[in-house]
Design a protein around this motif. Structure first.
Motif, PDB file in Angstrom:
ATOM      1  N   GLU A  98     -12.202 -36.301  88.113  1.00 36.94           N
ATOM      2  CA  GLU A  98     -12.990 -37.343  88.790  1.00 36.94           C
ATOM      3  C   GLU A  98     -14.266 -37.570  87.993  1.00 36.94           C
ATOM      4  OE1 GLU A  98     -13.881 -36.661  92.901  1.00 36.94           O
ATOM      5  OE2 GLU A  98     -11.781 -36.634  93.533  1.00 36.94           O
ATOM      6  N   GLU A 113     -17.825 -38.956  87.358  1.00 36.05           N
ATOM      7  CA  GLU A 113     -18.858 -39.378  88.299  1.00 36.05           C
ATOM      8  C   GLU A 113     -20.216 -39.519  87.618  1.00 36.05           C
ATOM      9  OE1 GLU A 113     -18.840 -37.504  92.099  1.00 36.05           O
ATOM     10  OE2 GLU A 113     -16.643 -37.475  92.161  1.00 36.05           O
ATOM     11  N   ASP A 165     -16.162 -34.167  88.822  1.00 38.74           N
ATOM     12  CA  ASP A 165     -15.947 -33.493  90.098  1.00 38.74           C
ATOM     13  C   ASP A 165     -14.504 -32.964  90.068  1.00 38.74           C
ATOM     14  OD1 ASP A 165     -15.910 -32.646  92.724  1.00 38.74           O
ATOM     15  OD2 ASP A 165     -15.815 -34.677  93.579  1.00 38.74           O
TER      16      ASP A 165
HETATM   17 ZN    ZN Z   1     -15.738 -36.737  93.675  1.00 43.61          ZN
END
Ligand code: ZN
Length: 280
Positions: A122, A124, A153
């Motif tokens: 993920e 970010e 993440d």
């Molecule tokens: Zn996340």
């Protein structure tokens, strides 16, 4: 201005390389990268006229998280429309907030140990708080941000979905699952800090590509919403959520395997490079 953590020491990053802040400031600023956020405005002022002729080449492997020991870590779920859609979930009316425990923090280069067959990526945008914030209106949100950095993440989806309610915080806090870096960039360095491209690739194949202008709750909105509930502290870290393209949202689902390289970029900040490995 770019600042961060080189071998555990507060560092200014210039065209010429790395400047050790404690030495260049004659001891005015502590070498601890986390301590600077309590004196952020003073540090930004000093950095503008800092003696940078002492800049030296550095080894990227020694870069650490720009904010290594925040008092509070916030992570936001379902904060891009296309990601909420791929997750099959409705857009939230208020930010969905969980934490990533600090023991999972890591630098922008290195290996991450897989915890199972369903470890996901993920990309970010990560924001670090520069001044305490309580009940801040949206239009003043950016004033409380020290800077922005790149984050992942990393998430174990099996752990996340085990049990009757999502285990976001635990599933996203295994060792090395919260890398940030390569440095923190102040908001004034972006043409538009509310519209920044971000993405990541696996072994060179692009898997996520988005823009922060698609955030459901923008950085200043997150400062407003979080500070309505509690006091944000200097040095606190906010993982702002991920755009579409995670492995869990694909058909068929796809996850990280040992030996794969995950490269993560954000426009105007830089890149992180990680390799996933099997447990020893
Ligand atoms: Zn996340």
């Amino acid at each position: 201005m770019r600042s961060g953590n080189l071998a555990g020491r507060l560092t200014l990053f210039t065209e010429g390389g790395a400047v050790d802040v404690e030495r260049a400031s004659g001891g005015r600023f502590d070498a601890d990268p986390q301590a600077v956020y309590a004196r952020w405005a003073e540090f930004v002022e000093w950095a503008a006229t800092a003696p940078v002729d002492s800049a030296v080449a550095f080894d990227a492997a020694e870069l650490g998280p720009p904010a290594p020991r925040p008092a509070q870590v916030f992570a936001i779920g379902l904060n891009y429309r296309d990601h909420a859609a791929e997750a099959g979930l409705a857009l939230p009316d208020a930010p969905v907030v969980f934490t990533k425990f600090v023991s999972s923090f890591a630098g922008p280069e290195g290996e991450i140990v897989l915890t199972g067959p369903t470890v996901d990526w993920e990309v970010e945008l990560v924001a670090v708080i520069g001044t305490a914030a309580r009940n801040v209106p949206v239009e003043r949100g950016w004033e409380h941000i020290a800077g922005l950095t790149v984050g992942q993440d990393v998430s174990d989806r099996t752990v996340q979905s085990a049990g009757p309610a999502p285990q976001f915080s635990l599933a996203k806090s295994f060792p090395g699952f919260s890398p940030t870096g390569p440095w923190l960039v102040t908001p004034d360095a972006f043409a538009d800090p509310d519209d920044i491209a971000l993405g990541c690739s696996i072994d060179g194949e692009s898997v996520q590509k988005g823009r922060t202008s698609d955030l459901v709750f923008s950085v200043p909105q997150l400062v407003a919403e979080l500070s309505a509930a509690l006091q944000l502290q200097p040095g606190d870290v906010i993982f702002t959520g991920t755009p579409a393209g995670v492995g869990m949202g694909r058909n068929p689902k796809r996850f990280l395997a040992a030996g794969q390289r995950l490269d993560t970029f954000i426009e105007g900040i830089g890149e992180m490079h990680h390799r996933f490995v099997s447990p020893a």
